[in-house]
Write an enzyme that holds these catalytic residues in place. Structure first.
Site, mmCIF file in Angstrom:
data_model
loop_
_atom_site.group_PDB
_atom_site.id
_atom_site.type_symbol
_atom_site.label_atom_id
_atom_site.label_comp_id
_atom_site.label_asym_id
_atom_site.label_seq_id
_atom_site.Cartn_x
_atom_site.Cartn_y
_atom_site.Cartn_z
ATOM 1 N N GLY A 146 0.504 6.002 0.334
ATOM 2 C CA GLY A 146 -0.330 7.108 0.769
ATOM 3 C C GLY A 146 -0.713 7.048 2.238
ATOM 4 C CB SER A 147 -0.200 7.436 5.222
ATOM 5 O OG SER A 147 1.087 7.990 5.187
ATOM 6 N N GLY A 185 0.834 -1.201 0.000
ATOM 7 C CA GLY A 185 0.000 0.000 0.000
ATOM 8 C C GLY A 185 0.864 1.244 0.000
ATOM 9 N NE ARG A 235 4.695 6.255 -4.220
ATOM 10 C CZ ARG A 235 4.876 7.138 -3.258
ATOM 11 N NH1 ARG A 235 5.272 8.357 -3.568
ATOM 12 N NH2 ARG A 235 4.671 6.834 -1.984
ATOM 13 N N GLY A 241 -3.864 2.891 6.122
ATOM 14 C CA GLY A 241 -3.806 1.869 7.160
ATOM 15 C C GLY A 241 -2.572 1.921 8.038
#
Length: 406
Positions: free
Chosen positions: A158-159, A156, A281, A161
């Protein structure tokens, strides 16, 4: 002669996707976005940009669609602004014999547990970590490492969870959140439990094997990790800058990266720079604008040049200090108003004032980047001057959220 096209697999709702579209157009390319839901990207309609509705998780469908487009266009390159599909982009590039990232390296990097294993094997300093598959293993992993711990999905960005758990109760609460059906898993349930590395935060922006710059940042109050402010360049001594740069290059080698963009996050602890995460990225949170303002390097344009097989130019045009202040929602409710954006934008030295949400929008905090409602970016020849400009602009902004009725 066929028109040269740049294929963008998915986009991005916080500015990056639009910047890729505009940079492609400046380079004389026709951008075409392939997306499972093109309507989520407002800029596509606003720019009149071509988009194709397609399942971007299906490699065979993407290959067929790119083959169909090739009958009309000269496909100059394929890329994406979104990490979740970047390995797929690499596979597409290999299929069509185009420049692109190594998909296996990207997949290894995007699996945070595998990333940790490879960095540890290479002797790169990282926090203590364990993989957990259920609540019992989360509890035992936290006990072995020692509270506080960071608990997050193994896959995952974008922080999503991600939370600091400082007590047994917080650990149980977050584990229930992750396992109870609220969190959306990309694949199988795999939870990473990590030591909380204390110390200042830094992020290295990289293209290929070249360190473009190292930024410093801080966060809103814990337990979530929402950026509050970033500054480039970070106020580091030459020796400390070189230590971070050396560890960064070791990360690239350990993970088989070194093509295209990457950003590496650190905490400076009593052990020196400890790697928190390697991302294959460009960095988010306004970093691309900071790099352009600080050094005159447009990372998105240079990335696209690499994608289409042209020579990039990462030389610094100038040297300034740039900083971004990020506004995050501080409560759930209705965003009543945002005042002062125009006045803040008029402050000399302010480069951008941007809000992502409109007044009267319902706000429900998620504890990740989706809680961000706007930012201000400023630049000047010195750190002190930039901080003063930024604070002057921030003081002109006023916004309020009315809590939902009980």
């Amino acid at each position: 002669m066929k028109r040269r096209a740049l294929i963008l697999v998915e986009g991005n709702t916080h500015g990056t996707g639009l910047q890729y579209v505009q940079a492609a157009q400046r380079l004389g390319l026709h951008p075409i976005t392939l997306s499972a839901n093109p309507t989520q990207y407002d800029y596509l309609a606003a720019e009149g940009t071509e988009a194709v509705h397609i399942d971007t998780n299906n490699l065979d469908e993407l290959i067929r669609e790119c083959s169909r487009l090739h009958a009309t266009y000269d496909i100059a390159g394929i890329t994406s602004a979104r990490e979740a599909v970047y390995a797929t982009v690499g596979k597409l590039c290999r299929h069509f014999d185009l420049p692109g990232p190594n998909p296996s390296s990207v997949e290894r990097c995007c699996d945070k547990f595998t990333q940790r294993q490879l960095l540890a094997e290479a002797g790169v300093p990282i926090p203590a970590y364990r993989l957990a598959l259920d609540a019992t293993e989360v509890e035992s992993s936290a006990a072995a490492i020692g509270l506080p711990v960071i608990v997050k999905p193994a896959v995952g960005n974008g922080s999503y969870g991600v939370r600091l758990c400082r007590s047994v109760d917080e650990l149980a609460e977050h584990t229930t959140y992750l396992l109870g059906g609220t969190h959306r898993w990309r694949s199988s349930v795999r939870i990473l439990v990590e030591e909380f590395a204390h110390g200042p935060y830094y992020c290295a922006d990289i293209m290929g094997n070249e360190i473009i710059g190292i930024a410093a940042a801080d966060f809103d109050p814990l337990p979530h990790f929402l950026f509050h402010k970033s500054t480039l360049p970070a106020p580091l001594s030459d020796q400390d800058h070189n230590r971070i740069a050396d560890v960064s290059l070791s990360c690239l080698q350990a993970l088989g990266l070194g093509w295209g963009p990457a950003c590496i996050e650190f905490r400076w602890t009593t052990r020196g720079p400890v790697v928190i995460e390697v991302n294959p990225r460009l960095a988010g949170g306004g970093h691309r604008q900071l790099v352009q303002l600080a050094y005159g390097v447009d990372l998105i344009t240079e990335h696209i040049k690499l994608v289409i097989g042209e020579e990039w130019d990462l030389r610094r045009r100038h040297s300034q200090t740039a900083a971004v202040r990020i506004f995050n929602a501080d409560r759930d409710g209705i965003l009543d108003r945002i005042d002062g954006a125009g006045r803040a934008a008029a402050v000399p030295g302010v480069a951008e004032v941007k809000f992502y949400v409109e007044p009267k929008t319902p706000i429900i905090r998620k504890g990740d980047y989706r809680d961000t409602i706007g930012h201000i970016i400023a630049a000047s020849p010195s750190l002190a001057q930039t901080e003063a400009i930024l604070q002057r602009a921030v003081d002109l902004i006023d916004w309020s959220i009315t809590p939902f009725p009980a």
